[in-house]
Write a protein that holds these residues in place. Structure first.
Motif, mmCIF file in Angstrom:
data_model
loop_
_atom_site.group_PDB
_atom_site.id
_atom_site.type_symbol
_atom_site.label_atom_id
_atom_site.label_comp_id
_atom_site.label_asym_id
_atom_site.label_seq_id
_atom_site.Cartn_x
_atom_site.Cartn_y
_atom_site.Cartn_z
ATOM 1 N N GLY A 128 6.616 4.027 -6.390
ATOM 2 C CA GLY A 128 7.328 3.528 -7.557
ATOM 3 C C GLY A 128 6.849 2.157 -7.983
ATOM 4 O O GLY A 128 7.647 1.250 -8.083
ATOM 5 N N GLY A 129 5.578 1.967 -8.247
ATOM 6 C CA GLY A 129 4.592 3.038 -8.266
ATOM 7 C C GLY A 129 3.262 2.521 -7.761
ATOM 8 O O GLY A 129 3.105 1.356 -7.403
ATOM 9 N N VAL A 130 2.277 3.416 -7.800
ATOM 10 C CA VAL A 130 0.885 2.999 -7.632
ATOM 11 C C VAL A 130 0.435 2.314 -8.918
ATOM 12 O O VAL A 130 0.580 2.870 -10.006
ATOM 13 N N ASN A 152 0.836 -1.201 0.000
ATOM 14 C CA ASN A 152 0.000 0.000 0.000
ATOM 15 C C ASN A 152 0.871 1.253 0.000
ATOM 16 O O ASN A 152 1.193 1.798 1.060
ATOM 17 N N PRO A 153 1.286 1.738 -1.186
ATOM 18 C CA PRO A 153 2.195 2.877 -1.234
ATOM 19 C C PRO A 153 1.737 4.117 -0.464
ATOM 20 O O PRO A 153 2.537 4.696 0.272
ATOM 21 N N PRO A 154 0.470 4.577 -0.585
ATOM 22 C CA PRO A 154 0.115 5.805 0.136
ATOM 23 C C PRO A 154 0.307 5.695 1.651
ATOM 24 O O PRO A 154 0.775 6.650 2.293
ATOM 25 N N VAL A 155 -0.031 4.546 2.233
ATOM 26 C CA VAL A 155 0.155 4.374 3.678
ATOM 27 C C VAL A 155 1.635 4.405 4.026
ATOM 28 O O VAL A 155 2.066 5.092 4.967
ATOM 29 N N LEU A 156 2.451 3.670 3.262
ATOM 30 C CA LEU A 156 3.886 3.642 3.523
ATOM 31 C C LEU A 156 4.523 5.012 3.313
ATOM 32 O O LEU A 156 5.419 5.412 4.069
ATOM 33 N N ILE A 157 4.073 5.734 2.296
ATOM 34 C CA ILE A 157 4.610 7.071 2.045
ATOM 35 C C ILE A 157 4.356 7.978 3.244
ATOM 36 O O ILE A 157 5.245 8.730 3.667
ATOM 37 N N GLY A 158 3.160 7.917 3.792
ATOM 38 C CA GLY A 158 2.857 8.738 4.966
ATOM 39 C C GLY A 158 3.745 8.389 6.143
ATOM 40 O O GLY A 158 4.245 9.274 6.853
ATOM 41 N N LEU A 214 -1.484 13.626 1.262
ATOM 42 C CA LEU A 214 -0.044 13.520 1.501
ATOM 43 C C LEU A 214 0.682 14.813 1.149
ATOM 44 O O LEU A 214 1.566 15.269 1.890
ATOM 45 N N GLU A 215 0.317 15.418 0.030
ATOM 46 C CA GLU A 215 0.946 16.682 -0.368
ATOM 47 C C GLU A 215 0.631 17.791 0.635
ATOM 48 O O GLU A 215 1.494 18.622 0.951
ATOM 49 N N ALA A 216 -0.590 17.810 1.145
ATOM 50 C CA ALA A 216 -0.961 18.820 2.132
ATOM 51 C C ALA A 216 -0.188 18.623 3.435
ATOM 52 O O ALA A 216 0.203 19.594 4.100
ATOM 53 N N LEU A 252 -10.087 8.644 -8.468
ATOM 54 C CA LEU A 252 -10.457 9.633 -7.454
ATOM 55 C C LEU A 252 -9.826 9.295 -6.107
ATOM 56 O O LEU A 252 -9.334 10.183 -5.402
ATOM 57 N N VAL A 253 -9.814 8.019 -5.737
ATOM 58 C CA VAL A 253 -9.224 7.622 -4.451
ATOM 59 C C VAL A 253 -7.730 7.934 -4.439
ATOM 60 O O VAL A 253 -7.207 8.471 -3.448
ATOM 61 N N ILE A 254 -7.023 7.628 -5.524
ATOM 62 C CA ILE A 254 -5.591 7.932 -5.583
ATOM 63 C C ILE A 254 -5.362 9.438 -5.496
ATOM 64 O O ILE A 254 -4.465 9.909 -4.787
ATOM 65 N N ALA A 255 -6.162 10.211 -6.225
ATOM 66 C CA ALA A 255 -6.022 11.669 -6.170
ATOM 67 C C ALA A 255 -6.250 12.186 -4.753
ATOM 68 O O ALA A 255 -5.507 13.050 -4.264
#
Length: 378
Positions: free
Chosen positions: A80-82, A60-66, A99-101, A90-93
């Motif tokens: 690297g990558g989703v 799960n990249p988004p969780v790990l990135i956070g 994460l960007e915020a 929409l969910v990825i966005a």
């Protein structure tokens, strides 16, 4: 890349799990690796997406990135990558807008077209939640691009009956975005190279997969590139597998667990957790000739060496493919006595390459005392 010009180094992490680890240990080891990469001046740290693999905890990249971004200070963190067919655009966005915020100007969204799983897992993903059609990949990339922008996107509802023109429905990934994470397209074939060129997006070819087709894919991308609002000129970097140690002999021993795992994967053999350095050495005598031949061929393509020769090969590859950044997938295995919540071999690879290649704020790390016993999780 010109000879002697600065070279940026980055990290690709699959969050490997070996026989002496739990998933918790493996994630802790990756956090330690990311912290050290941050300290050493690496440019970015990306995590992959794979499912139902006994030796890979990067699901799960988004969780790990956070998690990684929260444990580091400066380094860019991304995917690297989703694998977009597994998810709703929409969910990825929404995930990457959050994460960007939370970590402004530090998040990269790398998108791939492959499922990152076997057909059973792909079917399970489709049955348990909204995914996207692989044939809609170009449109879905564009949708994410628009949804991530501060202005968001507009969906047209209704229309077409009795002269009704319908109405616009505004969609934003987050209410008041200050900026958007850059989108990178990833690929191991010509398809993504052509798409990235046509959309004016940065692109990365998976050179670490096999080392073949890189020149052709990069030429297609560069020759066909169309400038966009996001990017005025082609932007890419190189990915390589690397294991670096104080001696070439030590590097070869550390590389063996991952080489054996990859050989089994590519041969369609059953997989388990990655073996330790000791287990890999003990298994060598019993390997089938075909498997050993595959390991030998992979070894030639990987960077497995002492610091000086390894750095020379990396610089030569960067010059060959005209890039100023190389993303290292550090494949060093672990030994039985190692703390399971750290990764000494992978950390040492980064430290030795940093000492040879990385420049931080104009001051070279080369020649500095890099203590292998000082790790970021201490």
């Amino acid at each position: 890349m010109k000879a002697g010009s600065p070279l940026k180094l980055s990290v690709l992490d699959l969050v490997p799990v070996h026989t002496e680890q739990s998933s918790s240990d493996a994630i802790a080891a990756s956090i330690a690796l990311a912290k050290r990469a941050d300290d050493l001046g690496f440019e970015r740290y990306w995590v992959a997406e794979h499912h139902n693999m006994p030796a890979v905890a990067a699901t799960n990249p988004p969780v790990l990135i956070g998690i990684i971004a929260a444990n580091t200070d400066r380094i860019r963190v991304g995917s690297g990558g989703v694998m977009l067919p597994n998810h709703s655009p929409l969910v990825i966005a929404e995930q990457f807008a959050v994460l960007e915020a939370a970590f402004p100007a530090r998040i990269d969204l790398g998108i791939g077209r492959a499922p990152g799983s076997d057909p059973v897992i792909t079917a399970l993903l489709r049955s348990s939640g909204a995914t996207s059609d692989v044939d809609e990949f170009p449109k879905n990339v564009q949708d994410i691009r628009m949804l991530l922008s501060p202005d968001g996107a507009t969906l047209r509802l209704g229309g077409g009956r009795g002269g009704d023109s319908g109405r616009d429905y505004a969609i934003k990934a987050t209410p008041l975005a200050a900026a958007a994470s850059p989108i990178w397209l990833l690929g191991s074939s010509d398809y993504s190279a052509r798409l990235a060129a046509s959309l004016g997006l940065p692109y990365v070819f998976a050179h670490h997969f096999s080392g073949e087709g890189t020149a052709q894919a990069l030429a297609l991308y560069r020759d066909g590139f169309t400038p966009s609002e996001d990017l005025a000129a082609p932007r890419t970097f190189l990915t390589v597998n690397a294991v670096v140690a104080d001696t070439a002999e030590e590097a070869r021993a550390l590389a063996l667990p991952q080489l054996q795992q990859m050989a089994r994967l590519r041969s369609g053999l059953p997989l388990g957790p990655q073996v330790t350095v000791e287990e890999a050495a003990a298994a060598t005598a019993d390997l089938p000739p075909a498997l050993q031949d595959l390991i030998d061929r992979m070894s030639e393509r990987w960077i497995i060496d002492a610091p000086g020769p390894a750095a020379t090969r990396i610089r030569a590859l960067a010059a060959q493919f005209g890039v100023d950044e190389v993303m290292i997938s550090p494949g060093a295995g672990s030994s039985v006595p190692d703390d399971p919540r750290t990764a000494p071999g992978r950390i040492r690879t980064l430290e030795l390459l940093a000492a040879e290649l990385v420049t931080i704020r104009g001051n070279s790390v080369a020649g500095s005392a890099v203590d292998p016993n000082v790790h970021a999780n201490e």
